[in-house]
Scaffold this motif. Sequence first.
Motif, PDB file in Angstrom:
ATOM      1  N   ARG A 119      40.557  51.858  38.632  1.00  0.00           N
ATOM      2  CA  ARG A 119      41.479  52.998  38.681  1.00  0.00           C
ATOM      3  C   ARG A 119      42.626  52.811  37.688  1.00  0.00           C
ATOM      4  NH1 ARG A 119      41.645  56.246  43.829  1.00  0.00           N
ATOM      5  NH2 ARG A 119      39.625  55.832  44.783  1.00  0.00           N
ATOM      6  N   ALA A 120      43.048  53.899  37.086  1.00  0.00           N
ATOM      7  CA  ALA A 120      44.058  53.856  36.027  1.00  0.00           C
ATOM      8  C   ALA A 120      45.365  53.200  36.490  1.00  0.00           C
ATOM      9  CB  ALA A 120      44.331  55.268  35.513  1.00  0.00           C
ATOM     10  N   PHE A 121      45.824  53.502  37.684  1.00  0.00           N
ATOM     11  CA  PHE A 121      47.077  52.934  38.180  1.00  0.00           C
ATOM     12  C   PHE A 121      47.035  51.407  38.148  1.00  0.00           C
ATOM     13  CE2 PHE A 121      49.490  50.962  41.597  1.00  0.00           C
ATOM     14  CZ  PHE A 121      50.770  51.448  41.364  1.00  0.00           C
ATOM     15  N   PHE A 122      45.954  50.834  38.618  1.00  0.00           N
ATOM     16  CA  PHE A 122      45.848  49.377  38.704  1.00  0.00           C
ATOM     17  C   PHE A 122      45.618  48.757  37.332  1.00  0.00           C
ATOM     18  CE2 PHE A 122      44.992  50.968  42.936  1.00  0.00           C
ATOM     19  CZ  PHE A 122      45.890  50.215  43.670  1.00  0.00           C
ATOM     20  N   LYS A 123      44.851  49.412  36.472  1.00  0.00           N
ATOM     21  CA  LYS A 123      44.663  48.923  35.103  1.00  0.00           C
ATOM     22  C   LYS A 123      45.985  48.888  34.357  1.00  0.00           C
ATOM     23  CE  LYS A 123      39.924  50.333  34.075  1.00  0.00           C
ATOM     24  NZ  LYS A 123      39.089  51.200  33.244  1.00  0.00           N
ATOM     25  N   LYS A 124      46.835  49.885  34.609  1.00  0.00           N
ATOM     26  CA  LYS A 124      48.115  49.999  33.908  1.00  0.00           C
ATOM     27  C   LYS A 124      49.161  49.009  34.436  1.00  0.00           C
ATOM     28  CE  LYS A 124      51.705  53.369  32.816  1.00  0.00           C
ATOM     29  NZ  LYS A 124      52.171  54.749  32.975  1.00  0.00           N
ATOM     30  N   HIS A 125      49.189  48.765  35.740  1.00  0.00           N
ATOM     31  CA  HIS A 125      50.258  47.980  36.348  1.00  0.00           C
ATOM     32  C   HIS A 125      49.931  46.514  36.623  1.00  0.00           C
ATOM     33  CE1 HIS A 125      51.628  52.128  37.164  1.00  0.00           C
ATOM     34  NE2 HIS A 125      52.823  51.588  36.990  1.00  0.00           N
ATOM     35  N   TYR A 126      48.674  46.127  36.454  1.00  0.00           N
ATOM     36  CA  TYR A 126      48.286  44.748  36.758  1.00  0.00           C
ATOM     37  C   TYR A 126      47.452  44.159  35.632  1.00  0.00           C
ATOM     38  CZ  TYR A 126      49.706  45.872  41.528  1.00  0.00           C
ATOM     39  OH  TYR A 126      50.424  46.248  42.629  1.00  0.00           O
ATOM     40  N   SER A 127      47.646  42.881  35.376  1.00  0.00           N
ATOM     41  CA  SER A 127      46.829  42.184  34.380  1.00  0.00           C
ATOM     42  C   SER A 127      45.463  41.876  34.986  1.00  0.00           C
ATOM     43  CB  SER A 127      47.504  40.874  33.969  1.00  0.00           C
ATOM     44  OG  SER A 127      47.486  39.956  35.052  1.00  0.00           O
ATOM     45  N   LYS A 128      44.525  41.502  34.139  1.00  0.00           N
ATOM     46  CA  LYS A 128      43.202  41.127  34.631  1.00  0.00           C
ATOM     47  C   LYS A 128      43.300  39.933  35.572  1.00  0.00           C
ATOM     48  CE  LYS A 128      40.339  42.969  30.943  1.00  0.00           C
ATOM     49  NZ  LYS A 128      39.287  42.710  29.977  1.00  0.00           N
ATOM     50  N   GLU A 129      44.202  39.010  35.273  1.00  0.00           N
ATOM     51  CA  GLU A 129      44.384  37.829  36.123  1.00  0.00           C
ATOM     52  C   GLU A 129      44.910  38.229  37.505  1.00  0.00           C
ATOM     53  OE1 GLU A 129      45.707  37.993  32.934  1.00  0.00           O
ATOM     54  OE2 GLU A 129      44.049  36.844  32.074  1.00  0.00           O
ATOM     55  N   GLN A 130      45.848  39.166  37.530  1.00  0.00           N
ATOM     56  CA  GLN A 130      46.389  39.632  38.808  1.00  0.00           C
ATOM     57  C   GLN A 130      45.310  40.354  39.616  1.00  0.00           C
ATOM     58  OE1 GLN A 130      49.678  41.774  36.943  1.00  0.00           O
ATOM     59  NE2 GLN A 130      51.096  40.652  38.286  1.00  0.00           N
ATOM     60  N   LEU A 131      44.502  41.151  38.945  1.00  0.00           N
ATOM     61  CA  LEU A 131      43.432  41.873  39.630  1.00  0.00           C
ATOM     62  C   LEU A 131      42.377  40.909  40.175  1.00  0.00           C
ATOM     63  CD1 LEU A 131      42.935  44.921  37.241  1.00  0.00           C
ATOM     64  CD2 LEU A 131      43.995  44.928  39.504  1.00  0.00           C
ATOM     65  N   ALA A 132      42.162  39.803  39.480  1.00  0.00           N
ATOM     66  CA  ALA A 132      41.142  38.832  39.895  1.00  0.00           C
ATOM     67  C   ALA A 132      41.647  37.852  40.948  1.00  0.00           C
ATOM     68  CB  ALA A 132      40.634  38.070  38.680  1.00  0.00           C
ATOM     69  N   SER A 133      42.940  37.855  41.224  1.00  0.00           N
ATOM     70  CA  SER A 133      43.479  36.860  42.154  1.00  0.00           C
ATOM     71  C   SER A 133      43.061  37.149  43.590  1.00  0.00           C
ATOM     72  CB  SER A 133      45.005  36.790  42.054  1.00  0.00           C
ATOM     73  OG  SER A 133      45.588  37.973  42.540  1.00  0.00           O
ATOM     74  N   GLY A 134      42.959  36.070  44.355  1.00  0.00           N
ATOM     75  CA  GLY A 134      42.554  36.222  45.737  1.00  0.00           C
ATOM     76  C   GLY A 134      42.762  34.940  46.520  1.00  0.00           C
ATOM     77  N   VAL A 135      42.287  34.946  47.740  1.00  0.00           N
ATOM     78  CA  VAL A 135      42.437  33.804  48.639  1.00  0.00           C
ATOM     79  C   VAL A 135      41.101  33.513  49.312  1.00  0.00           C
ATOM     80  CG1 VAL A 135      44.902  34.134  49.077  1.00  0.00           C
ATOM     81  CG2 VAL A 135      43.242  35.335  50.493  1.00  0.00           C
ATOM     82  N   LEU A 136      40.928  32.267  49.740  1.00  0.00           N
ATOM     83  CA  LEU A 136      39.719  31.875  50.455  1.00  0.00           C
ATOM     84  C   LEU A 136      39.959  32.020  51.954  1.00  0.00           C
ATOM     85  CD1 LEU A 136      38.694  28.738  48.383  1.00  0.00           C
ATOM     86  CD2 LEU A 136      37.536  30.962  48.454  1.00  0.00           C
ATOM     87  N   VAL A 137      39.146  32.852  52.583  1.00  0.00           N
ATOM     88  CA  VAL A 137      39.270  33.120  54.018  1.00  0.00           C
ATOM     89  C   VAL A 137      37.900  32.989  54.674  1.00  0.00           C
ATOM     90  CG1 VAL A 137      41.272  34.643  53.756  1.00  0.00           C
ATOM     91  CG2 VAL A 137      38.988  35.620  53.718  1.00  0.00           C
ATOM     92  N   CYS A 138      37.896  32.763  55.974  1.00  0.00           N
ATOM     93  CA  CYS A 138      36.624  32.695  56.693  1.00  0.00           C
ATOM     94  C   CYS A 138      36.034  34.102  56.795  1.00  0.00           C
ATOM     95  CB  CYS A 138      36.814  32.068  58.075  1.00  0.00           C
ATOM     96  SG  CYS A 138      37.721  33.090  59.252  1.00  0.00           S
ATOM     97  N   ARG A 139      34.749  34.162  57.070  1.00  0.00           N
ATOM     98  CA  ARG A 139      34.068  35.455  57.148  1.00  0.00           C
ATOM     99  C   ARG A 139      34.666  36.339  58.235  1.00  0.00           C
ATOM    100  NH1 ARG A 139      32.791  39.191  54.560  1.00  0.00           N
ATOM    101  NH2 ARG A 139      31.869  37.772  53.072  1.00  0.00           N
ATOM    102  N   GLN A 140      35.044  35.757  59.369  1.00  0.00           N
ATOM    103  CA  GLN A 140      35.590  36.554  60.463  1.00  0.00           C
ATOM    104  C   GLN A 140      36.923  37.199  60.071  1.00  0.00           C
ATOM    105  OE1 GLN A 140      35.441  34.393  64.130  1.00  0.00           O
ATOM    106  NE2 GLN A 140      35.479  36.241  65.351  1.00  0.00           N
ATOM    107  N   CYS A 141      37.803  36.442  59.432  1.00  0.00           N
ATOM    108  CA  CYS A 141      39.076  37.011  58.974  1.00  0.00           C
ATOM    109  C   CYS A 141      38.839  38.048  57.881  1.00  0.00           C
ATOM    110  CB  CYS A 141      40.011  35.904  58.482  1.00  0.00           C
ATOM    111  SG  CYS A 141      40.715  34.911  59.819  1.00  0.00           S
TER     112      CYS A 141
END
Length: 101
Positions: free
Chosen positions: A31-53
């Motif tokens: 989406r244009a909003f996210f492409k404009k306001h976030y870098s590729k690194e920010q878009l790719a960032s995340g956390v490791l969580v269990c399947r239930q969470c």
Amino acid sequence: MSQVKSGKCVCCSRITYLTFHHLIPRKMHRRAFFKKHYSKEQLASGVLVCRQCHNGIHRFYDEMTLAKQLSSLSRLKADAALADYFAWVSRQRIKAVTKHQ
């Protein structure tokens, strides 16, 4: 991230298999909003969580809400509904974690 990794879930603190949760869901990346306001690194960032969470996060909120309002670990953990859910998950039994590979 398709590899199965075991460790401590950042949401419920259980030691189990983990999955990768994008803090800004992948569905929003084009989406244009996210492409404009976030870098590729920010878009790719995340956390490791269990399947239930991970399932709970996506059951409680749609992708747009997650992307705009809950796009950090601190925001996820501060959300009242998710905090209650993570606390419940932390009390659930897990299957034994064994090494694969």
